[in-house]
Design a protein around this motif. Structure first.
Motif, PDB file in Angstrom:
ATOM      1  N   PHE A  71       0.846  -1.187   0.000  1.00 56.22           N
ATOM      2  CA  PHE A  71       0.000   0.000   0.000  1.00 56.22           C
ATOM      3  C   PHE A  71       0.880   1.234   0.000  1.00 56.22           C
ATOM      4  O   PHE A  71       2.038   1.193   0.400  1.00 56.22           O
ATOM      5  CB  PHE A  71      -0.955   0.020   1.200  1.00 56.22           C
ATOM      6  CG  PHE A  71      -0.283   0.020   2.559  1.00 56.22           C
ATOM      7  CD1 PHE A  71       0.119   1.204   3.155  1.00 56.22           C
ATOM      8  CD2 PHE A  71      -0.077  -1.174   3.242  1.00 56.22           C
ATOM      9  CE1 PHE A  71       0.717   1.208   4.409  1.00 56.22           C
ATOM     10  CE2 PHE A  71       0.525  -1.185   4.499  1.00 56.22           C
ATOM     11  CZ  PHE A  71       0.923   0.011   5.081  1.00 56.22           C
ATOM     12  N   ASP A  72       0.314   2.332  -0.487  1.00 58.34           N
ATOM     13  CA  ASP A  72       1.024   3.605  -0.492  1.00 58.34           C
ATOM     14  C   ASP A  72       1.000   4.187   0.916  1.00 58.34           C
ATOM     15  O   ASP A  72      -0.018   4.134   1.607  1.00 58.34           O
ATOM     16  CB  ASP A  72       0.351   4.573  -1.473  1.00 58.34           C
ATOM     17  CG  ASP A  72       1.224   5.778  -1.787  1.00 58.34           C
ATOM     18  OD1 ASP A  72       1.524   6.540  -0.845  1.00 58.34           O
ATOM     19  OD2 ASP A  72       1.602   5.950  -2.955  1.00 58.34           O
ATOM     20  N   ALA A  73       2.115   4.757   1.333  1.00 66.85           N
ATOM     21  CA  ALA A  73       2.220   5.299   2.691  1.00 66.85           C
ATOM     22  C   ALA A  73       1.148   6.334   2.991  1.00 66.85           C
ATOM     23  O   ALA A  73       0.746   6.507   4.152  1.00 66.85           O
ATOM     24  CB  ALA A  73       3.608   5.912   2.898  1.00 66.85           C
ATOM     25  N   ILE A  74       0.649   7.000   1.953  1.00 59.40           N
ATOM     26  CA  ILE A  74      -0.345   8.048   2.176  1.00 59.40           C
ATOM     27  C   ILE A  74      -1.669   7.478   2.686  1.00 59.40           C
ATOM     28  O   ILE A  74      -2.478   8.182   3.287  1.00 59.40           O
ATOM     29  CB  ILE A  74      -0.566   8.857   0.877  1.00 59.40           C
ATOM     30  CG1 ILE A  74      -1.107  10.243   1.205  1.00 59.40           C
ATOM     31  CG2 ILE A  74      -1.483   8.126  -0.098  1.00 59.40           C
ATOM     32  CD1 ILE A  74      -1.071  11.203   0.046  1.00 59.40           C
ATOM     33  N   THR A  75      -1.888   6.170   2.467  1.00 58.19           N
ATOM     34  CA  THR A  75      -3.125   5.537   2.941  1.00 58.19           C
ATOM     35  C   THR A  75      -2.949   4.860   4.297  1.00 58.19           C
ATOM     36  O   THR A  75      -3.879   4.229   4.795  1.00 58.19           O
ATOM     37  CB  THR A  75      -3.622   4.485   1.927  1.00 58.19           C
ATOM     38  OG1 THR A  75      -2.668   3.413   1.845  1.00 58.19           O
ATOM     39  CG2 THR A  75      -3.819   5.095   0.552  1.00 58.19           C
ATOM     40  N   SER A  76      -1.786   4.993   4.901  1.00 56.26           N
ATOM     41  CA  SER A  76      -1.554   4.365   6.207  1.00 56.26           C
ATOM     42  C   SER A  76      -2.552   4.892   7.236  1.00 56.26           C
ATOM     43  O   SER A  76      -2.752   6.103   7.361  1.00 56.26           O
ATOM     44  CB  SER A  76      -0.133   4.656   6.691  1.00 56.26           C
ATOM     45  OG  SER A  76       0.021   4.227   8.036  1.00 56.26           O
ATOM     46  N   PRO A  77      -3.177   4.002   8.007  1.00 57.41           N
ATOM     47  CA  PRO A  77      -4.145   4.436   9.020  1.00 57.41           C
ATOM     48  C   PRO A  77      -3.509   4.742  10.374  1.00 57.41           C
ATOM     49  O   PRO A  77      -4.226   4.951  11.355  1.00 57.41           O
ATOM     50  CB  PRO A  77      -5.072   3.222   9.124  1.00 57.41           C
ATOM     51  CG  PRO A  77      -4.160   2.058   8.900  1.00 57.41           C
ATOM     52  CD  PRO A  77      -3.144   2.532   7.876  1.00 57.41           C
ATOM     53  N   ASP A  78      -2.183   4.766  10.446  1.00 55.26           N
ATOM     54  CA  ASP A  78      -1.507   4.876  11.741  1.00 55.26           C
ATOM     55  C   ASP A  78      -1.933   6.114  12.531  1.00 55.26           C
ATOM     56  O   ASP A  78      -2.209   6.034  13.736  1.00 55.26           O
ATOM     57  CB  ASP A  78       0.013   4.884  11.551  1.00 55.26           C
ATOM     58  CG  ASP A  78       0.538   3.528  11.085  1.00 55.26           C
ATOM     59  OD1 ASP A  78      -0.292   2.617  10.872  1.00 55.26           O
ATOM     60  OD2 ASP A  78       1.762   3.385  10.930  1.00 55.26           O
ATOM     61  N   ILE A  79      -1.972   7.281  11.875  1.00 59.02           N
ATOM     62  CA  ILE A  79      -2.347   8.506  12.592  1.00 59.02           C
ATOM     63  C   ILE A  79      -3.800   8.428  13.043  1.00 59.02           C
ATOM     64  O   ILE A  79      -4.152   8.870  14.145  1.00 59.02           O
ATOM     65  CB  ILE A  79      -2.109   9.742  11.704  1.00 59.02           C
ATOM     66  CG1 ILE A  79      -0.615   9.885  11.394  1.00 59.02           C
ATOM     67  CG2 ILE A  79      -2.623  11.004  12.385  1.00 59.02           C
ATOM     68  CD1 ILE A  79      -0.283  11.040  10.476  1.00 59.02           C
ATOM     69  N   PHE A  80      -4.648   7.853  12.203  1.00 52.90           N
ATOM     70  CA  PHE A  80      -6.053   7.654  12.569  1.00 52.90           C
ATOM     71  C   PHE A  80      -6.127   6.828  13.853  1.00 52.90           C
ATOM     72  O   PHE A  80      -6.837   7.173  14.807  1.00 52.90           O
ATOM     73  CB  PHE A  80      -6.758   6.942  11.421  1.00 52.90           C
ATOM     74  CG  PHE A  80      -8.269   6.992  11.468  1.00 52.90           C
ATOM     75  CD1 PHE A  80      -9.005   6.685  10.349  1.00 52.90           C
ATOM     76  CD2 PHE A  80      -8.955   7.327  12.626  1.00 52.90           C
ATOM     77  CE1 PHE A  80     -10.397   6.713  10.373  1.00 52.90           C
ATOM     78  CE2 PHE A  80     -10.331   7.363  12.673  1.00 52.90           C
ATOM     79  CZ  PHE A  80     -11.059   7.056  11.540  1.00 52.90           C
ATOM     80  N   ILE A  81      -5.392   5.731  13.886  1.00 50.10           N
ATOM     81  CA  ILE A  81      -5.422   4.838  15.041  1.00 50.10           C
ATOM     82  C   ILE A  81      -4.882   5.534  16.290  1.00 50.10           C
ATOM     83  O   ILE A  81      -5.380   5.323  17.402  1.00 50.10           O
ATOM     84  CB  ILE A  81      -4.636   3.553  14.725  1.00 50.10           C
ATOM     85  CG1 ILE A  81      -5.395   2.734  13.666  1.00 50.10           C
ATOM     86  CG2 ILE A  81      -4.404   2.714  15.976  1.00 50.10           C
ATOM     87  CD1 ILE A  81      -4.616   1.579  13.089  1.00 50.10           C
ATOM     88  N   CYS A  82      -3.875   6.379  16.112  1.00 51.87           N
ATOM     89  CA  CYS A  82      -3.328   7.133  17.252  1.00 51.87           C
ATOM     90  C   CYS A  82      -4.385   8.013  17.908  1.00 51.87           C
ATOM     91  O   CYS A  82      -4.312   8.305  19.105  1.00 51.87           O
ATOM     92  CB  CYS A  82      -2.158   7.996  16.797  1.00 51.87           C
ATOM     93  SG  CYS A  82      -0.614   7.102  16.562  1.00 51.87           S
ATOM     94  N   ASP A  83      -5.355   8.467  17.122  1.00 52.13           N
ATOM     95  CA  ASP A  83      -6.396   9.356  17.645  1.00 52.13           C
ATOM     96  C   ASP A  83      -7.525   8.611  18.349  1.00 52.13           C
ATOM     97  O   ASP A  83      -8.439   9.245  18.886  1.00 52.13           O
ATOM     98  CB  ASP A  83      -6.990  10.192  16.506  1.00 52.13           C
ATOM     99  CG  ASP A  83      -6.038  11.272  16.013  1.00 52.13           C
ATOM    100  OD1 ASP A  83      -5.098  11.602  16.756  1.00 52.13           O
ATOM    101  OD2 ASP A  83      -6.238  11.778  14.893  1.00 52.13           O
ATOM    102  N   LEU A  84      -7.483   7.290  18.335  1.00 53.27           N
ATOM    103  CA  LEU A  84      -8.553   6.514  18.971  1.00 53.27           C
ATOM    104  C   LEU A  84      -8.279   6.409  20.467  1.00 53.27           C
ATOM    105  O   LEU A  84      -7.651   5.468  20.948  1.00 53.27           O
ATOM    106  CB  LEU A  84      -8.659   5.130  18.329  1.00 53.27           C
ATOM    107  CG  LEU A  84      -9.015   5.116  16.841  1.00 53.27           C
ATOM    108  CD1 LEU A  84      -9.104   3.688  16.322  1.00 53.27           C
ATOM    109  CD2 LEU A  84     -10.323   5.865  16.583  1.00 53.27           C
TER     110      LEU A  84
END
Length: 283
Positions: A71-84
């Motif tokens: 996957f392209d790094a721009i679609t990484s959900p990591d920051i989204f998950i950090c906000d949970l």
């Protein structure tokens, strides 16, 4: 060819667990939800992007599961998950989270040469709610002294996500979206009821030729809009537009109502419509 670093889920599980299967069961929920979050990001950016990981190894002790990243790094959900963090229980709270991610994605796209011409991203609230249910189920599988991190193999500590295992999604998608009829994201023929000549921040008004639904929406296709302002494109009362639009349809007071509408691309101006609407220009 550049080799991407491996993605690693590191599960520090309790030594008091007697059933090893429970550990892998819980980890499976996290991995499934991670991929779903990533696909939500990819879908928000464009239908030509996919999000996939492929298992390469499993290390015992504290479990380390490693994946190849497709996957392209721009679609990484990591920051989204950090906000949970904490709890999400209402539709307003859910939409506040997705609005923040939409803004972040939009800013990231604009600063990325590869994707700077992309349309504005729109994250699907319902899909997020369904994935948050799975994420919460994963968290509930963990015992109090257990933890899980996600990051690239050999990444610096600051680049590794420590999941907030106390996070809970307490809302019900069926209740939150009980008035939700559906989401449109694709081409449609529309008549222009109202147009603007002074920028995309102003709302145009359209009516779908087939459903007769009317809605206000900004045009985000900047190149077409600039050419419209310059007089290159003429839209007359007897014409209609073929557009790529996105919006949600909700049933409010017994009537289908369009919300969160955007015109992502103006594909063509169809001349000589049988229907006539006055195009009203406003300051």
């Amino acid at each position: 060819m550049k080799v991407e670093p491996l993605l690693e889920f590191h599960f520090n599980y309790s030594k008091n667990r007697k059933n090893a299967g429970e550990v892998f069961h819980a980890l499976g929920y996290f991995i499934d939800a991670y991929v779903e979050f990533g696909q939500i990001m990819a879908d928000a950016i464009g239908d030509d992007l996919d999000f996939e990981i492929q298992l390469t190894s499993v290390t015992e002790g504290s479990i380390k599961v490693r994946f190849l990243k497709f996957f392209d790094a721009i679609t990484s959900p990591d920051i989204f998950i950090c906000d949970l963090k904490g709890e999400i229980g209402t539709l307003d709270q859910l939409q506040a989270v997705t609005a923040k991610q939409n803004k972040r994605l939009s800013e990231t796209l604009k600063s990325n040469n590869k994707y700077s011409e992309r349309i504005e991203p729109t994250i699907n609230d319902l899909n997020v709610a369904l994935t948050l249910e799975k994420w919460t189920l994963a968290n509930k599988q963990l015992q109090q002294d257990e933890s899980i991190t996600i990051g690239d193999v050999d990444a610096l500590p600051g680049n590794v996500i420590s999941i907030d295992t106390s996070f809970r999604f307490t809302g019900s998608p069926k209740e939150m979206f009980k008035n939700f009829v559906g989401k449109h994201d694709g081409e449609e023929y529309v008549d222009v009821i109202r147009s603007y000549h002074r920028g995309d921040q102003y709302m145009w008004r359209f009516q779908n030729r087939k459903t007769r639904l009317e809605y206000n929406a900004p045009i985000k296709h900047k190149k077409w809009l600039q050419e419209f302002h310059e007089g290159i494109h003429q839209v007359n009362p007897v014409d209609c537009l073929l557009i790529h639009s996105s919006y949600e349809v909700w049933r409010i007071n017994g009537k289908d109502t369009v919300t969160n509408a955007k015109v992502l691309e103006v594909i063509d101006v169809i001349k000589g419509s049988d229907y006539q609407h006055e195009i009203i220009e406003r300051d």
